[in-house]
Design a protein around this motif. Structure first.
Motif, mmCIF file in Angstrom:
data_model
loop_
_atom_site.group_PDB
_atom_site.id
_atom_site.type_symbol
_atom_site.label_atom_id
_atom_site.label_comp_id
_atom_site.label_asym_id
_atom_site.label_seq_id
_atom_site.Cartn_x
_atom_site.Cartn_y
_atom_site.Cartn_z
ATOM 1 N N VAL A 188 47.683 35.756 31.852
ATOM 2 C CA VAL A 188 47.787 36.612 30.669
ATOM 3 C C VAL A 188 49.240 36.696 30.222
ATOM 4 O O VAL A 188 50.167 36.508 31.014
ATOM 5 C CB VAL A 188 47.242 38.034 30.950
ATOM 6 N N ASP A 189 49.414 36.982 28.936
ATOM 7 C CA ASP A 189 50.763 37.134 28.386
ATOM 8 C C ASP A 189 51.247 38.571 28.603
ATOM 9 O O ASP A 189 50.523 39.400 29.170
ATOM 10 C CB ASP A 189 50.788 36.720 26.916
ATOM 11 N N PRO A 190 52.469 38.916 28.171
ATOM 12 C CA PRO A 190 52.987 40.273 28.391
ATOM 13 C C PRO A 190 52.182 41.373 27.711
ATOM 14 O O PRO A 190 52.403 42.555 28.012
ATOM 15 C CB PRO A 190 54.409 40.182 27.822
ATOM 16 N N THR A 191 51.267 41.017 26.818
ATOM 17 C CA THR A 191 50.388 42.030 26.220
ATOM 18 C C THR A 191 48.988 41.968 26.830
ATOM 19 O O THR A 191 48.049 42.534 26.285
ATOM 20 C CB THR A 191 50.302 41.860 24.696
ATOM 21 N N LEU A 192 48.862 41.252 27.946
ATOM 22 C CA LEU A 192 47.625 41.172 28.738
ATOM 23 C C LEU A 192 46.529 40.341 28.083
ATOM 24 O O LEU A 192 45.373 40.413 28.502
ATOM 25 C CB LEU A 192 47.096 42.575 29.083
ATOM 26 N N ARG A 193 46.876 39.564 27.069
ATOM 27 C CA ARG A 193 45.902 38.678 26.446
ATOM 28 C C ARG A 193 45.802 37.381 27.247
ATOM 29 O O ARG A 193 46.820 36.815 27.636
ATOM 30 C CB ARG A 193 46.298 38.380 25.004
ATOM 31 N N VAL A 194 44.582 36.911 27.454
ATOM 32 C CA VAL A 194 44.357 35.700 28.241
ATOM 33 C C VAL A 194 44.789 34.480 27.435
ATOM 34 O O VAL A 194 44.381 34.317 26.277
ATOM 35 C CB VAL A 194 42.876 35.577 28.638
ATOM 36 N N TYR A 195 45.609 33.648 28.036
ATOM 37 C CA TYR A 195 46.069 32.427 27.361
ATOM 38 C C TYR A 195 44.876 31.515 27.064
ATOM 39 O O TYR A 195 44.017 31.276 27.915
ATOM 40 C CB TYR A 195 47.069 31.675 28.239
ATOM 41 N N GLY A 196 44.806 31.023 25.826
ATOM 42 C CA GLY A 196 43.809 30.047 25.455
ATOM 43 C C GLY A 196 42.465 30.617 25.049
ATOM 44 O O GLY A 196 41.561 29.865 24.692
ATOM 45 N N ILE A 197 42.306 31.936 25.117
ATOM 46 C CA ILE A 197 41.039 32.566 24.731
ATOM 47 C C ILE A 197 41.334 33.713 23.764
ATOM 48 O O ILE A 197 42.159 34.577 24.064
ATOM 49 C CB ILE A 197 40.274 33.101 25.953
ATOM 50 N N LYS A 198 40.679 33.750 22.638
ATOM 51 C CA LYS A 198 40.914 34.800 21.657
ATOM 52 C C LYS A 198 40.150 36.074 22.021
ATOM 53 O O LYS A 198 39.068 36.027 22.590
ATOM 54 C CB LYS A 198 40.485 34.330 20.271
ATOM 55 N N ASN A 199 40.763 37.204 21.658
ATOM 56 C CA ASN A 199 40.108 38.508 21.767
ATOM 57 C C ASN A 199 39.675 38.856 23.198
ATOM 58 O O ASN A 199 38.629 39.466 23.417
ATOM 59 C CB ASN A 199 38.885 38.575 20.837
ATOM 60 N N LEU A 200 40.478 38.467 24.155
ATOM 61 C CA LEU A 200 40.171 38.793 25.553
ATOM 62 C C LEU A 200 41.428 39.236 26.274
ATOM 63 O O LEU A 200 42.428 38.523 26.279
ATOM 64 C CB LEU A 200 39.555 37.585 26.264
ATOM 65 N N ARG A 201 41.374 40.405 26.836
ATOM 66 C CA ARG A 201 42.453 40.919 27.666
ATOM 67 C C ARG A 201 41.944 41.178 29.082
ATOM 68 O O ARG A 201 40.765 41.442 29.290
ATOM 69 C CB ARG A 201 43.023 42.224 27.093
ATOM 70 N N VAL A 202 42.850 41.140 30.031
ATOM 71 C CA VAL A 202 42.555 41.569 31.405
ATOM 72 C C VAL A 202 43.411 42.795 31.684
ATOM 73 O O VAL A 202 44.636 42.753 31.528
ATOM 74 C CB VAL A 202 42.860 40.458 32.426
ATOM 75 N N VAL A 203 42.758 43.880 32.072
ATOM 76 C CA VAL A 203 43.478 45.144 32.275
ATOM 77 C C VAL A 203 43.071 45.720 33.640
ATOM 78 O O VAL A 203 42.177 46.553 33.745
ATOM 79 C CB VAL A 203 43.172 46.157 31.152
ATOM 80 N N ASP A 204 43.703 45.241 34.671
ATOM 81 C CA ASP A 204 43.476 45.773 36.017
ATOM 82 C C ASP A 204 44.585 45.265 36.936
ATOM 83 O O ASP A 204 45.566 44.678 36.473
ATOM 84 C CB ASP A 204 42.086 45.400 36.543
ATOM 85 N N ALA A 205 44.425 45.465 38.236
ATOM 86 C CA ALA A 205 45.484 45.098 39.190
ATOM 87 C C ALA A 205 45.680 43.597 39.304
ATOM 88 O O ALA A 205 46.703 43.151 39.850
ATOM 89 C CB ALA A 205 45.165 45.681 40.564
ATOM 90 N N SER A 206 44.754 42.817 38.777
ATOM 91 C CA SER A 206 44.899 41.362 38.893
ATOM 92 C C SER A 206 46.055 40.824 38.068
ATOM 93 O O SER A 206 46.524 39.706 38.306
ATOM 94 C CB SER A 206 43.596 40.664 38.492
#
Length: 237
Positions: A188-206
């Motif tokens: 994920v980038d510094p805004t938690l958006r997954v690289y290469g996938i639109k409209n998807l964030r990961v928001v947890d300890a991972s």
């Protein structure tokens, strides 16, 4: 490491009861209570007994519980920054298929040696006046097939105990670590958006870069608070 406190040849100092000890310590996943409150073997999701290294694990746990009483207590040793690293991978393109997860505990010899040093440090407490006043004695874990054939209190003995009885701290992190596009390990980038996938964030300890030195609960809440702010503000920072 589990200890008993003795007075007049009886354990008397209540620190951690058997029930509490059985809930979240060694091999917690194979010990349950029936409707009458009796200790029984837990089953896996398929209804089978849990086995490990050729042993039915609740039999091992039952033997260990015989060695403790309500006066037993644990000294929990935590390796904050292990060098062993696990992985999580997709098993197939089917999104309903469970992923492949391997924590690879103790893969790096460094982790075993650090835990051994922690055990040796803990043993020094046995010589303190406070512990001597309680007549604290170590409750051994070894048994036939589980380090019982190795000379007690040697380094080889404790390395064997570590490999047989170590458990997870239950705070895995960093499987979707944050980083720049130039970082091949970043998900994920510094805004938690997954690289290469639109409209998807990961928001947890991972998304943590590395495992932190404390409990992951509060930092994960802060990650979620930060993510909520970024989403509300249109991710302009």
């Amino acid at each position: 490491m589990t200890y008993g406190v003795w007075c007049n040849d009886k354990m008397v100092y209540e620190v951690l009861s058997n029930d509490e000890w059985g809930n979240d310590e060694m091999m917690y996943d194979v010990w349950c209570k029936d409707e009458q409150g009796n200790d029984v073997c837990c089953n896996d999701e398929r209804g089978n007994d849990v086995w490990r290294n050729g042993e039915r694990m609740c039999d091992v746990k039952q033997e260990l519980l015989k060695r403790t009483t309500d006066s037993s207590f644990d000294v929990a040793l935590f390796l904050l920054h292990p060098k062993s690293k696990g992985y999580i991978r997709l098993e197939s393109s089917n999104p309903l298929k469970q992923p492949l997860l391997d924590p690879r505990f103790l893969e790096d010899p460094y982790d075993i040696e650090m835990l051994l040093k922690m055990i040796r440090w803990t043993q020094k407490l046995e010589k303190t006046s406070s512990w001597k006043s309680l007549r604290v004695k170590l409750i051994r874990y070894d048994m036939e097939g589980h380090c019982g054939e190795i000379e007690f209190n040697t380094d080889a003995y404790w390395r064997c105990i570590i490999q047989h009885f170590v458990v997870s701290g239950l705070h895995p992190t960093s499987t979707c670590r944050m980083g720049s596009r130039r970082d091949p390990t970043a998900v994920v980038d510094p805004t938690l958006r997954v690289y290469g996938i639109k409209n998807l964030r990961v928001v947890d300890a991972s998304v943590m870069r590395n495992v932190i030195s404390g409990n992951t609960y509060s930092p994960t809440l802060m990650i979620a608070e930060k993510a909520a702010d970024m989403i509300k503000c249109g991710t302009k920072y």
